[in-house]
Scaffold this active site. Sequence first.
Site, PDB file in Angstrom:
ATOM      1  N   ASP A  35       4.677 -14.869  47.384  1.00 39.01           N
ATOM      2  CA  ASP A  35       5.251 -16.126  46.934  1.00 39.01           C
ATOM      3  C   ASP A  35       6.593 -16.276  47.662  1.00 39.01           C
ATOM      4  O   ASP A  35       7.120 -15.300  48.203  1.00 39.01           O
ATOM      5  CB  ASP A  35       5.446 -16.073  45.418  1.00 39.01           C
ATOM      6  CG  ASP A  35       6.172 -17.292  44.882  1.00 39.01           C
ATOM      7  OD1 ASP A  35       5.752 -18.411  45.217  1.00 39.01           O
ATOM      8  OD2 ASP A  35       7.162 -17.120  44.154  1.00 39.01           O
ATOM      9  N   ASP A  68       9.820 -18.754  46.703  1.00 39.24           N
ATOM     10  CA  ASP A  68      11.028 -18.860  45.894  1.00 39.24           C
ATOM     11  C   ASP A  68      10.967 -17.920  44.695  1.00 39.24           C
ATOM     12  O   ASP A  68      10.010 -17.941  43.924  1.00 39.24           O
ATOM     13  CB  ASP A  68      11.207 -20.305  45.417  1.00 39.24           C
ATOM     14  CG  ASP A  68      12.627 -20.583  44.951  1.00 39.24           C
ATOM     15  OD1 ASP A  68      13.554 -19.972  45.500  1.00 39.24           O
ATOM     16  OD2 ASP A  68      12.801 -21.396  44.036  1.00 39.24           O
TER      17      ASP A  68
END
Length: 215
Positions: A11, A13
Site C-alpha cells: 500500500d 499512504d
Amino acid sequence: MKIQADALLFDNDGTLVSSLESVYRCWSRWAEEYGITAEEFARVELHGRPAAEIAADLLPADQVPDAVVRIEQLEVEDVAGGVLLLPGTKALLESLPADRWAVVTSATHRLAEARLGEVGIRPKTMITADDITRGKPDPEPFLLAARELGVDPARCVVFEDAPAGLQAGRAAGMTTVALATTHEAAELDADVVVDDLSAVSALVTAEGVEISTRP
C-alpha cells in the site's frame, strides 16, 4: 519471523509514505466546498478507500464525477512538502529488484505518481484506482498486481496499515504484514504486525525473496 515469497505488494499512504495531514487538509476543504457538514464528513472513513467511493457516500450520484476530479486536483496541488517517507521504506525498496514489488493504492494514478515522485519512489508496477472496478477490501487490486508481476497470489506478501487493505490481502490468499502507523496494533488483523517497515528486511535468493520481520 521469516516469510518466503516471490513478490511484495505495498500500500502507499500509511505504508511507504505519510501524507495524512495533506489528505485531511484537502478533504476538509473539499467537504466545505460541497456543503458537507462536519458531522456528515466525520462519519465517512477516508483512509485506504478510492475517492469515488468516498464521494459517493457523501454526494448525489450526478455530482460524484466532478467531485472526484476536484479532490484529485486539490491533493495533487498539495503534494509539495506534504509527503514524507516513513521509516524503513527507502532501505527496503532499494534491497528489492524492480520486478519483485509493486505499489497497490486506492489513489488515482496521477495522485499516486505525484506523491511517490515527491519522495523519489518510482515503481515499475503500480495498481491504482484507475485500474480496478472494485477497491479494497475487495481482493481485486492485489490479485491484479500479482498478475502484472506474473506471480502466484499465494507467494505474495501484502504490506498494509489499513484494516480494509489487510482484509483485501487475506481475501486474495496472500500473507499479510500490518504496519501500526495509522491504527493501533490491536485493530489490525494480519499474519504479522510490526511498527513500520524499519522492522522488515528482505534477502533475494534463487528461490525468491526471504522476508524477515522483528517485533
